[in-house]
Design a protein around this motif. Structure first.
Motif, PDB file in Angstrom:
ATOM      1  N   GLY A   1       0.794  -1.215   0.000  1.00  0.00           N
ATOM      2  CA  GLY A   1       0.000   0.000   0.000  1.00  0.00           C
ATOM      3  C   GLY A   1       0.826   1.264   0.000  1.00  0.00           C
ATOM      4  N   GLY A   2       0.901   1.903   1.178  1.00  0.00           N
ATOM      5  CA  GLY A   2       1.520   3.210   1.287  1.00  0.00           C
ATOM      6  C   GLY A   2       3.007   3.263   0.990  1.00  0.00           C
ATOM      7  N   HIS A   3       3.678   2.124   1.029  1.00  0.00           N
ATOM      8  CA  HIS A   3       5.109   2.097   0.691  1.00  0.00           C
ATOM      9  C   HIS A   3       5.341   2.711  -0.682  1.00  0.00           C
ATOM     10  CE1 HIS A   3       9.207   0.125   0.827  1.00  0.00           C
ATOM     11  NE2 HIS A   3       9.083   0.348  -0.478  1.00  0.00           N
ATOM     12  N   PHE A   4       4.469   2.424  -1.633  1.00  0.00           N
ATOM     13  CA  PHE A   4       4.625   2.960  -2.987  1.00  0.00           C
ATOM     14  C   PHE A   4       3.667   4.111  -3.292  1.00  0.00           C
ATOM     15  CE2 PHE A   4       6.428  -1.337  -3.399  1.00  0.00           C
ATOM     16  CZ  PHE A   4       7.661  -1.006  -3.922  1.00  0.00           C
ATOM     17  N   SER A   5       2.476   4.105  -2.702  1.00  0.00           N
ATOM     18  CA  SER A   5       1.518   5.184  -2.991  1.00  0.00           C
ATOM     19  C   SER A   5       1.740   6.411  -2.128  1.00  0.00           C
ATOM     20  CB  SER A   5       0.081   4.682  -2.776  1.00  0.00           C
ATOM     21  OG  SER A   5      -0.202   4.536  -1.385  1.00  0.00           O
TER      22      SER A   5
ATOM     23  N   MET B   1      -3.604   2.829   3.620  1.00  0.00           N
ATOM     24  CA  MET B   1      -4.682   1.947   3.144  1.00  0.00           C
ATOM     25  C   MET B   1      -5.083   2.246   1.710  1.00  0.00           C
ATOM     26  SD  MET B   1      -7.099   1.465   6.541  1.00  0.00           S
ATOM     27  CE  MET B   1      -7.001   3.138   7.182  1.00  0.00           C
ATOM     28  N   THR B   2      -4.064   2.526   0.894  1.00  0.00           N
ATOM     29  CA  THR B   2      -4.285   2.849  -0.524  1.00  0.00           C
ATOM     30  C   THR B   2      -3.094   2.317  -1.315  1.00  0.00           C
ATOM     31  OG1 THR B   2      -5.412   4.898   0.118  1.00  0.00           O
ATOM     32  CG2 THR B   2      -4.720   4.704  -2.179  1.00  0.00           C
TER      33      THR B   2
ATOM     34  N   PRO C   1      -4.870  -5.816  -0.176  1.00  0.00           N
ATOM     35  CA  PRO C   1      -6.219  -6.298   0.149  1.00  0.00           C
ATOM     36  C   PRO C   1      -6.947  -5.407   1.152  1.00  0.00           C
ATOM     37  CG  PRO C   1      -4.677  -8.132   0.081  1.00  0.00           C
ATOM     38  CD  PRO C   1      -3.855  -6.883  -0.043  1.00  0.00           C
ATOM     39  N   THR C   2      -6.249  -5.001   2.216  1.00  0.00           N
ATOM     40  CA  THR C   2      -6.897  -4.156   3.220  1.00  0.00           C
ATOM     41  C   THR C   2      -7.384  -2.850   2.614  1.00  0.00           C
ATOM     42  OG1 THR C   2      -5.648  -5.069   5.080  1.00  0.00           O
ATOM     43  CG2 THR C   2      -6.558  -2.853   5.362  1.00  0.00           C
ATOM     44  N   GLY C   3      -6.504  -2.187   1.867  1.00  0.00           N
ATOM     45  CA  GLY C   3      -6.890  -0.932   1.247  1.00  0.00           C
ATOM     46  C   GLY C   3      -8.062  -1.089   0.299  1.00  0.00           C
ATOM     47  N   THR C   4      -8.061  -2.168  -0.473  1.00  0.00           N
ATOM     48  CA  THR C   4      -9.157  -2.419  -1.408  1.00  0.00           C
ATOM     49  C   THR C   4     -10.474  -2.579  -0.669  1.00  0.00           C
ATOM     50  OG1 THR C   4      -7.631  -3.525  -2.928  1.00  0.00           O
ATOM     51  CG2 THR C   4      -9.983  -3.960  -3.225  1.00  0.00           C
TER      52      THR C   4
ATOM     53  N   THR D   1     -16.081  10.115  -1.146  1.00  0.00           N
ATOM     54  CA  THR D   1     -14.762   9.623  -0.742  1.00  0.00           C
ATOM     55  C   THR D   1     -13.885  10.708  -0.124  1.00  0.00           C
ATOM     56  OG1 THR D   1     -13.858  10.017  -2.963  1.00  0.00           O
ATOM     57  CG2 THR D   1     -14.788   7.828  -2.519  1.00  0.00           C
ATOM     58  N   TYR D   2     -14.342  11.960  -0.198  1.00  0.00           N
ATOM     59  CA  TYR D   2     -13.586  13.053   0.414  1.00  0.00           C
ATOM     60  C   TYR D   2     -14.069  13.352   1.835  1.00  0.00           C
ATOM     61  CZ  TYR D   2     -11.323  13.941  -4.030  1.00  0.00           C
ATOM     62  OH  TYR D   2     -10.559  13.808  -5.168  1.00  0.00           O
ATOM     63  N   ASN D   3     -14.988  12.535   2.341  1.00  0.00           N
ATOM     64  CA  ASN D   3     -15.538  12.764   3.678  1.00  0.00           C
ATOM     65  C   ASN D   3     -14.861  11.913   4.746  1.00  0.00           C
ATOM     66  OD1 ASN D   3     -17.286  14.239   5.340  1.00  0.00           O
ATOM     67  ND2 ASN D   3     -18.771  12.567   5.403  1.00  0.00           N
ATOM     68  N   TRP D   4     -13.847  11.130   4.350  1.00  0.00           N
ATOM     69  CA  TRP D   4     -13.082  10.393   5.354  1.00  0.00           C
ATOM     70  C   TRP D   4     -11.600  10.415   4.982  1.00  0.00           C
ATOM     71  CZ3 TRP D   4     -14.907   7.086   1.427  1.00  0.00           C
ATOM     72  CH2 TRP D   4     -13.972   6.177   0.922  1.00  0.00           C
ATOM     73  N   ILE D   5     -10.773  10.223   6.005  1.00  0.00           N
ATOM     74  CA  ILE D   5      -9.318  10.187   5.838  1.00  0.00           C
ATOM     75  C   ILE D   5      -8.803   8.842   6.325  1.00  0.00           C
ATOM     76  CG2 ILE D   5      -7.112  11.198   6.571  1.00  0.00           C
ATOM     77  CD1 ILE D   5      -8.660  13.825   7.089  1.00  0.00           C
ATOM     78  N   ASN D   6      -8.009   8.176   5.511  1.00  0.00           N
ATOM     79  CA  ASN D   6      -7.289   6.979   5.952  1.00  0.00           C
ATOM     80  C   ASN D   6      -5.983   7.404   6.613  1.00  0.00           C
ATOM     81  OD1 ASN D   6      -9.204   5.318   4.786  1.00  0.00           O
ATOM     82  ND2 ASN D   6      -8.020   4.932   2.936  1.00  0.00           N
ATOM     83  N   TRP D   7      -5.707   6.824   7.780  1.00  0.00           N
ATOM     84  CA  TRP D   7      -4.434   7.110   8.431  1.00  0.00           C
ATOM     85  C   TRP D   7      -3.983   5.882   9.201  1.00  0.00           C
ATOM     86  CZ3 TRP D   7      -1.152  10.185   6.753  1.00  0.00           C
ATOM     87  CH2 TRP D   7      -0.035  10.573   7.487  1.00  0.00           C
ATOM     88  N   ASN D   8      -2.766   5.942   9.736  1.00  0.00           N
ATOM     89  CA  ASN D   8      -2.229   4.833  10.521  1.00  0.00           C
ATOM     90  C   ASN D   8      -1.688   5.315  11.856  1.00  0.00           C
ATOM     91  OD1 ASN D   8      -2.465   2.377   8.882  1.00  0.00           O
ATOM     92  ND2 ASN D   8      -1.114   3.450   7.447  1.00  0.00           N
ATOM     93  N   THR D   9      -1.791   4.459  12.851  1.00  0.00           N
ATOM     94  CA  THR D   9      -1.243   4.757  14.168  1.00  0.00           C
ATOM     95  C   THR D   9       0.250   5.016  14.062  1.00  0.00           C
ATOM     96  OG1 THR D   9      -2.872   3.205  15.052  1.00  0.00           O
ATOM     97  CG2 THR D   9      -1.134   3.921  16.537  1.00  0.00           C
ATOM     98  N   PHE D  10       0.963   4.066  13.481  1.00  0.00           N
ATOM     99  CA  PHE D  10       2.377   4.237  13.155  1.00  0.00           C
ATOM    100  C   PHE D  10       2.422   4.544  11.669  1.00  0.00           C
ATOM    101  CE2 PHE D  10       6.681   2.715  12.096  1.00  0.00           C
ATOM    102  CZ  PHE D  10       7.412   3.414  13.045  1.00  0.00           C
ATOM    103  N   PRO D  11       2.742   5.788  11.294  1.00  0.00           N
ATOM    104  CA  PRO D  11       2.509   6.205   9.913  1.00  0.00           C
ATOM    105  C   PRO D  11       3.494   5.682   8.883  1.00  0.00           C
ATOM    106  CG  PRO D  11       3.465   8.004  11.183  1.00  0.00           C
ATOM    107  CD  PRO D  11       3.200   6.889  12.155  1.00  0.00           C
TER     108      PRO D  11
END
Length: 227
Positions: free
Chosen positions: A66-70, A74-75, A119-122, A135-145
């Motif tokens: 996911g975020g490693h490349f994007s 969760m994307t 899979p999780t992001g999908t 889709t602009y009404n929520w933000i995906n984030w991580n505890t450890f970013p």
């Protein structure tokens, strides 16, 4: 703290066995020397365009699919490159994973052709797009970013350790200062723990991975129906 200051805080973090996608190049898998700049622009566009978002979904950590490349929690890069309707963000989307370098490894043909998919992001995007319609009404984030990996292998994931969880509290607290007053949904036990330690109010849901999609979806259906 404003968003630019927070992004600077993210970019300055370095630690062993941690990949920071907004300030580091993955020499083994990135195509471009400016890949980290592209990922940072992805994240900045994604967050700036959600300044009015009502919800923040906080999961565990970035993954290599996911975020490693994007550069976005969760994307995946594949989702980003296929985002013709600009559901993720409005702006240019550029591939950073290298077709040539991936071809030299034991990587599936589909990933080589289309980029990594998480899979999780999908599942998260599928469920939330259906429930919120915006889709602009929520933000995906991580505890450890950032992306914790193991055995010097960027294409692995691991759970943040105790020291990293303590670091995560600082980063998550600052993030929630930038996006103050949003409704927070904790996705999984790590986010529950850190949000509790920070004294934040939140709704908890099952992480959709490892067979948890139905429970994740049902809980959110119930929440949005009764809110």
């Amino acid at each position: 703290m404003n968003l630019d200051c927070y992004l600077e805080l993210l970019c300055n973090y370095k630690a062993p066995n941690i990949f920071n996608p907004w300030s580091q190049i993955d020499q083994l898998h990135d195509e471009r020397e400016d890949s980290f700049i592209i990922r940072l622009n992805n994240l900045k566009n994604y967050l700036e365009q959600r300044k009015d978002a009502e919800y923040i979904f906080v999961a565990e950590a970035l993954g290599y699919n996911g975020g490693h490349f994007s550069g976005i929690a969760m994307t995946s890069e594949r989702q980003l490159l296929n985002d013709k309707e600009n559901k993720i963000f409005k702006g240019e989307k550029t591939r950073v994973s290298s077709i040539k370098k991936l071809t030299e490894k034991n990587i599936s043909k589909k990933i080589i052709e289309s980029g990594f998919i998480e899979p999780t992001g999908t599942m998260v995007w599928e469920v939330l797009t259906e429930l919120t319609k915006d889709t602009y009404n929520w933000i995906n984030w991580n505890t450890f970013p950032f992306h914790p990996y193991k055995n010097n292998d960027y294409l692995t994931n691991r759970t943040p350790d105790k020291d990293e969880i303590l670091i995560a509290e600082k980063f998550l607290k600052s993030f929630l200062e930038v996006f103050n007053g949003r409704k927070i949904i904790a996705v999984g036990k790590v986010s529950e723990l850190v949000l509790s330690n920070l004294g934040e109010k939140f709704i908890k849901v099952r992480h959709p991975a490892n067979g948890g999609k139905r429970e994740f979806s049902d809980k959110l259906n119930e929440y949005f129906k009764n809110k």
